[in-house]
Design an enzyme around this catalytic site. Structure first.
Site, PDB file in Angstrom:
ATOM      1  N   LYS A 197      19.338   5.302  57.793  1.00 39.84           N
ATOM      2  CA  LYS A 197      20.250   5.346  56.655  1.00 39.84           C
ATOM      3  C   LYS A 197      20.083   4.052  55.879  1.00 39.84           C
ATOM      4  CE  LYS A 197      25.017   5.773  55.197  1.00 39.84           C
ATOM      5  NZ  LYS A 197      26.413   6.043  55.580  1.00 39.84           N
ATOM      6  N   LYS A 250      18.365   9.349  55.334  1.00 48.64           N
ATOM      7  CA  LYS A 250      19.310   9.378  54.226  1.00 48.64           C
ATOM      8  C   LYS A 250      19.156   8.135  53.373  1.00 48.64           C
ATOM      9  CE  LYS A 250      24.257   9.205  53.479  1.00 48.64           C
ATOM     10  NZ  LYS A 250      25.553   9.094  54.083  1.00 48.64           N
TER      11      LYS A 250
HETATM   12  C1  PBG Z   1      29.662   6.318  54.824  1.00 46.84           C
HETATM   13  C2  PBG Z   1      28.931   7.462  54.241  1.00 46.84           C
HETATM   14  C3  PBG Z   1      28.305   7.427  52.988  1.00 46.84           C
HETATM   15  C4  PBG Z   1      27.762   8.690  52.781  1.00 46.84           C
HETATM   16  C5  PBG Z   1      28.053   9.465  53.908  1.00 46.84           C
HETATM   17  N1  PBG Z   1      28.767   8.674  54.809  1.00 46.84           N
HETATM   18  C6  PBG Z   1      28.239   6.384  51.959  1.00 46.84           C
HETATM   19  C7  PBG Z   1      28.066   4.996  52.364  1.00 46.84           C
HETATM   20  O1  PBG Z   1      27.378   4.680  53.335  1.00 46.84           O
HETATM   21  O2  PBG Z   1      28.626   4.158  51.673  1.00 46.84           O
HETATM   22  C8  PBG Z   1      27.013   9.056  51.553  1.00 46.84           C
HETATM   23  C9  PBG Z   1      26.807  10.483  51.265  1.00 46.84           C
HETATM   24  C10 PBG Z   1      26.397  10.757  49.879  1.00 46.84           C
HETATM   25  O3  PBG Z   1      26.154   9.867  49.037  1.00 46.84           O
HETATM   26  O4  PBG Z   1      26.302  11.940  49.576  1.00 46.84           O
HETATM   27  N2  PBG Z   1      29.855   6.321  56.179  1.00 46.84           N
END
Ligand code: PBG
Length: 327
Positions: A197, A250
């Site tokens: 991520k 991601k």
């Molecule tokens: C945070 C989280 C995020 C997303 C899913 N879980 C954003 C972040 O890390 O700030 C993003 C999902 C998306 O942008 O569709 N735990």
């Protein structure tokens, strides 16, 4: 006329032939539809930066899921929006019995027992700091955060979740969650690790939906540097060893090489999270008449399959399913 031993165009001559030789396909079975739940009743609030995507109160959410299921989608991933008043520095609300999120999970599973329900494990929806872990003196604490995340995961499993989705990027959390789930008897509750991520600007619209943007700084001490791909292998080795069932990359669209790298190097299913900013970009361009939204959506999604994704989390899931069902 040229005499050519090979004319690759022959395999493109008609729709029938093109489909016959297609190397990859999209199916509704590939999709997980991320959905947002909020407090209240009768609510359906469109996310400003995600046209066509809404936050639902529990009652309207259940009605919407009926429609999602009618589209043939077999899995959803739920995220909560909590008011500031419910947030604190340790995310207490995340594990409070009877909290909106846990209630929503069990009601969904009661009403749709066949639906594969995935959760989110991270502190940001519940954190007054807007970070995924516990903050002390401006630093995000790893091991203390994992303790809370483990409790959150067990509470979600108790509520009936099928797949636990740790999105927090703390070190060691997959193993700690696996151990705790097993100890509590949840041996069949699966973990989809947010393995690679990245600290991405493409999460902006999601943070609008949750009203969860960090109150200070950024997430670069826990989410990965967009410049790196070998580091994704390190994360994947750990998640594999710690017992993850599925590895996630991601965002997806700017990270197709990472999807391919994980697919080529690991024998676990790989999922791709087609994030909010990727959705928003296509919607905005389509609304301006700059691109064909449907075609761009399908092209974006098939590129993830081509890169090696077995599963796609996407806000496009319902729209794409509608097109696939028509075809
Ligand atoms: C945070 C989280 C995020 C997303 C899913 N879980 C954003 C972040 O890390 O700030 C993003 C999902 C998306 O942008 O569709 N735990």
């Amino acid at each position: 006329m040229l005499i050519l031993s090979r004319r690759p165009r022959r395999n493109r001559i008609s729709a029938g032939l093109r489909d016959m030789v297609a190397e990859n396909t999209l199916s509704v079975n590939d999709f997980i539809f991320p959905m947002f739940v909020q407090e209240g009743s009768g609510a359906k609030v469109e996310i400003r930066s995600m046209p066509g995507i809404f936050r639902y109160s529990l009652d309207t959410l259940l009605t919407e899921i009926e429609d999602v299921v009618a589209h043939g989608i077999r899995s959803v991933c739920l995220f909560p929006n909590y008011p500031e008043s419910k947030k604190d520095s340790v995310g207490s609300e995340s594990i409070r019995e009877g909290t909106l999120y846990l209630r929503a999970l069990s009601e969904i599973k009661n009403k749709f027992p066949e639906l594969v329900v995935m959760t989110d494990v991270a502190l940001d929806p519940y954190s007054s700091d807007g970070h995924d872990g516990i903050v002390k003196d401006g630093k995000i604490l790893n091991d203390e955060s994992v303790e809370v995340l483990v409790k959150m995961a067990v509470a979600q499993a108790k509520a009936g979740a099928d797949i636990i989705g740790p999105s927090d990027m703390m070190d060691g959390r997959v193993g700690a969650i696996r151990r705790a789930l097993d100890e509590e008897g949840f041996i069949n509750t699966s973990i989809m690790a947010y393995t690679a991520k990245y600290a991405s600007a493409f999460y902006g619209p999601f943070r609008d939906a949750l009203e969860s943007a960090p109150k200070f700084g950024d997430k670069k001490t826990y989410q990965m540097n967009p410049a790196n791909v070998k580091e994704a292998l390190v994360e994947a080795e750990l998640d594999y060893a710690e017992g993850a069932d599925i590895l996630m990359v991601k965002p997806a669209f700017s990270y197709l090489d990472v999807i391919k790298t994980l697919k080529d190097n690991f024998d676990l299913p790989v999922s791709a999270y087609n994030v909010s900013g990727e959705y928003a970009m296509i919607k905005a361009a389509a609304q301006n008449g700059w691109i064909d939204g449907d075609k761009a959506m399908m092209e974006m999604l098939i590129s993830m399959k081509r890169a090696g994704a077995d599963i796609i989390l996407s806000y496009f899931a319902k729209e794409a399913a509608a097109l696939l069902n028509q075809a």
